[in-house]
Design a protein around this motif. Sequence first.
Motif, PDB file in Angstrom:
ATOM      1  N   ALA A 113       0.705  -1.173   0.183  1.00 49.76           N
ATOM      2  CA  ALA A 113      -0.115   0.179   0.104  1.00 49.76           C
ATOM      3  C   ALA A 113       0.808   1.290  -0.032  1.00 49.76           C
ATOM      4  CB  ALA A 113      -0.889   0.090   1.160  1.00 49.76           C
ATOM      5  N   MET A 114       1.894   1.250   0.725  1.00 49.88           N
ATOM      6  CA  MET A 114       2.707   2.420   0.819  1.00 49.88           C
ATOM      7  C   MET A 114       3.485   2.543  -0.384  1.00 49.88           C
ATOM      8  SD  MET A 114       1.970   3.783   3.709  1.00 49.88           S
ATOM      9  CE  MET A 114       0.541   3.262   3.514  1.00 49.88           C
ATOM     10  N   SER A 115       3.821   1.392  -0.953  1.00 47.57           N
ATOM     11  CA  SER A 115       4.463   1.742  -2.259  1.00 47.57           C
ATOM     12  C   SER A 115       3.647   2.464  -3.236  1.00 47.57           C
ATOM     13  CB  SER A 115       4.875   0.434  -2.746  1.00 47.57           C
ATOM     14  OG  SER A 115       3.864  -0.530  -3.377  1.00 47.57           O
ATOM     15  N   TRP A 116       2.489   2.086  -3.198  1.00 47.96           N
ATOM     16  CA  TRP A 116       1.383   3.101  -4.335  1.00 47.96           C
ATOM     17  C   TRP A 116       1.160   4.396  -3.734  1.00 47.96           C
ATOM     18  CZ3 TRP A 116       0.289   1.706  -8.890  1.00 47.96           C
ATOM     19  CH2 TRP A 116       0.131   0.551  -9.109  1.00 47.96           C
TER      20      TRP A 116
ATOM     21  N   LEU B 258      -6.352  -4.262   7.785  1.00 46.36           N
ATOM     22  CA  LEU B 258      -6.549  -4.904   6.617  1.00 46.36           C
ATOM     23  C   LEU B 258      -7.328  -3.789   5.439  1.00 46.36           C
ATOM     24  CD1 LEU B 258      -7.187  -8.626   7.402  1.00 46.36           C
ATOM     25  CD2 LEU B 258      -5.337  -7.664   6.223  1.00 46.36           C
ATOM     26  N   GLY B 259      -8.409  -3.302   6.309  1.00 46.15           N
ATOM     27  CA  GLY B 259      -9.185  -2.476   5.220  1.00 46.15           C
ATOM     28  C   GLY B 259      -8.478  -1.082   5.064  1.00 46.15           C
ATOM     29  N   CYS B 260      -7.553  -0.790   6.097  1.00 53.47           N
ATOM     30  CA  CYS B 260      -6.883   0.515   5.590  1.00 53.47           C
ATOM     31  C   CYS B 260      -6.020   0.298   4.478  1.00 53.47           C
ATOM     32  CB  CYS B 260      -6.360   1.042   6.699  1.00 53.47           C
ATOM     33  SG  CYS B 260      -7.174   1.903   8.020  1.00 53.47           S
ATOM     34  N   ALA B 261      -5.207  -0.771   4.775  1.00 57.93           N
ATOM     35  CA  ALA B 261      -4.271  -1.172   3.424  1.00 57.93           C
ATOM     36  C   ALA B 261      -4.819  -1.367   2.185  1.00 57.93           C
ATOM     37  CB  ALA B 261      -3.663  -2.546   3.862  1.00 57.93           C
ATOM     38  N   CYS B 262      -6.060  -2.046   2.266  1.00 56.78           N
ATOM     39  CA  CYS B 262      -6.802  -2.305   0.927  1.00 56.78           C
ATOM     40  C   CYS B 262      -7.380  -0.815   0.313  1.00 56.78           C
ATOM     41  CB  CYS B 262      -7.892  -3.151   1.259  1.00 56.78           C
ATOM     42  SG  CYS B 262      -7.356  -4.810   1.474  1.00 56.78           S
ATOM     43  N   LEU B 263      -7.996  -0.164   1.250  1.00 57.61           N
ATOM     44  CA  LEU B 263      -8.349   1.262   0.669  1.00 57.61           C
ATOM     45  C   LEU B 263      -7.173   2.174   0.302  1.00 57.61           C
ATOM     46  CD1 LEU B 263     -11.073   2.085   3.472  1.00 57.61           C
ATOM     47  CD2 LEU B 263     -11.362   1.522   1.067  1.00 57.61           C
ATOM     48  N   ILE B 264      -6.122   2.195   1.076  1.00 57.70           N
ATOM     49  CA  ILE B 264      -4.847   2.799   0.664  1.00 57.70           C
ATOM     50  C   ILE B 264      -4.421   2.454  -0.881  1.00 57.70           C
ATOM     51  CG2 ILE B 264      -2.572   3.540   1.053  1.00 57.70           C
ATOM     52  CD1 ILE B 264      -3.544   3.538   4.120  1.00 57.70           C
ATOM     53  N   THR B 265      -4.299   1.172  -0.873  1.00 56.10           N
ATOM     54  CA  THR B 265      -3.892   0.676  -2.043  1.00 56.10           C
ATOM     55  C   THR B 265      -4.711   1.014  -3.339  1.00 56.10           C
ATOM     56  OG1 THR B 265      -2.883  -1.280  -1.080  1.00 56.10           O
ATOM     57  CG2 THR B 265      -3.331  -1.587  -3.504  1.00 56.10           C
TER      58      THR B 265
ATOM     59  N   ALA C 294      -6.818   3.336  -3.621  1.00 60.86           N
ATOM     60  CA  ALA C 294      -6.893   5.194  -3.857  1.00 60.86           C
ATOM     61  C   ALA C 294      -5.635   5.448  -4.658  1.00 60.86           C
ATOM     62  CB  ALA C 294      -7.300   5.747  -2.532  1.00 60.86           C
ATOM     63  N   PHE C 295      -4.610   5.096  -4.069  1.00 56.43           N
ATOM     64  CA  PHE C 295      -3.436   5.378  -4.530  1.00 56.43           C
ATOM     65  C   PHE C 295      -3.021   4.715  -6.042  1.00 56.43           C
ATOM     66  CE2 PHE C 295      -3.308   7.385  -0.380  1.00 56.43           C
ATOM     67  CZ  PHE C 295      -2.504   8.787  -0.825  1.00 56.43           C
ATOM     68  N   MET C 296      -3.522   3.367  -5.939  1.00 57.66           N
ATOM     69  CA  MET C 296      -3.264   2.817  -7.418  1.00 57.66           C
ATOM     70  C   MET C 296      -3.980   3.747  -8.429  1.00 57.66           C
ATOM     71  SD  MET C 296      -4.195  -1.002  -8.344  1.00 57.66           S
ATOM     72  CE  MET C 296      -3.314  -1.773  -7.164  1.00 57.66           C
ATOM     73  N   LEU C 297      -5.287   3.871  -8.111  1.00 61.71           N
ATOM     74  CA  LEU C 297      -6.196   4.575  -8.981  1.00 61.71           C
ATOM     75  C   LEU C 297      -5.235   5.914  -9.194  1.00 61.71           C
ATOM     76  CD1 LEU C 297      -8.652   4.753 -10.516  1.00 61.71           C
ATOM     77  CD2 LEU C 297      -9.760   5.738  -8.525  1.00 61.71           C
ATOM     78  N   LEU C 298      -5.014   6.806  -8.299  1.00 63.16           N
ATOM     79  CA  LEU C 298      -4.476   8.183  -8.623  1.00 63.16           C
ATOM     80  C   LEU C 298      -3.119   7.969  -9.542  1.00 63.16           C
ATOM     81  CD1 LEU C 298      -4.387  11.001  -7.848  1.00 63.16           C
ATOM     82  CD2 LEU C 298      -3.043  10.394  -5.828  1.00 63.16           C
TER      83      LEU C 298
END
Length: 155
Positions: free
Chosen positions: A41-44, A131-138, A140-144
């Motif tokens: 997630a942080m890599s995205w 888990l939810g935060c990691a998925c949401l961050i991934t 959102a930032f993948m889309l961005l």
Amino acid sequence: LMSTVTLVVTTLCGLLVGWRIGASAGDAVLAYLLILLFAFAMSWVGAAIGLIARSVEVAQSAGLLWLFPVTFVSSAFVSTHTMPGPLRAVAEWNPVSATATAVRDLFGNPAPSGVPVSDAWPVVHALPYALGCACLITGAFMLLALTRFRRVTLG
């Protein structure tokens, strides 16, 4: 691959200084998978910042600038009970706090006795929240990042 190497080196260093896994092998594997998911997630986040930045220097600075407050306003280093009220609330809902708490629990290394533990929802339900935060961050930032990449490459 780099996250896995970092995880192995960190684990070996921890074992050398006396850290031990106090839980089952399955829980330990789940803890490692959660760490890798959060790193993904942080890599995205980093990819999105890199694609938005105007230069390599700005990308490097911006890539670390947000990391320090997010990490330090968490329970990764200190108990949230030592923080003032508003800062405590931010730290309790911080995905870094949830991930740290979930990983500690999964490794069988909860907070030391005598250290008060919050009863806030993200602390009590650290694993699903992390888990939810990691998925949401991934997501959102993948889309961005992908949107910005398309815009940059396709004109």
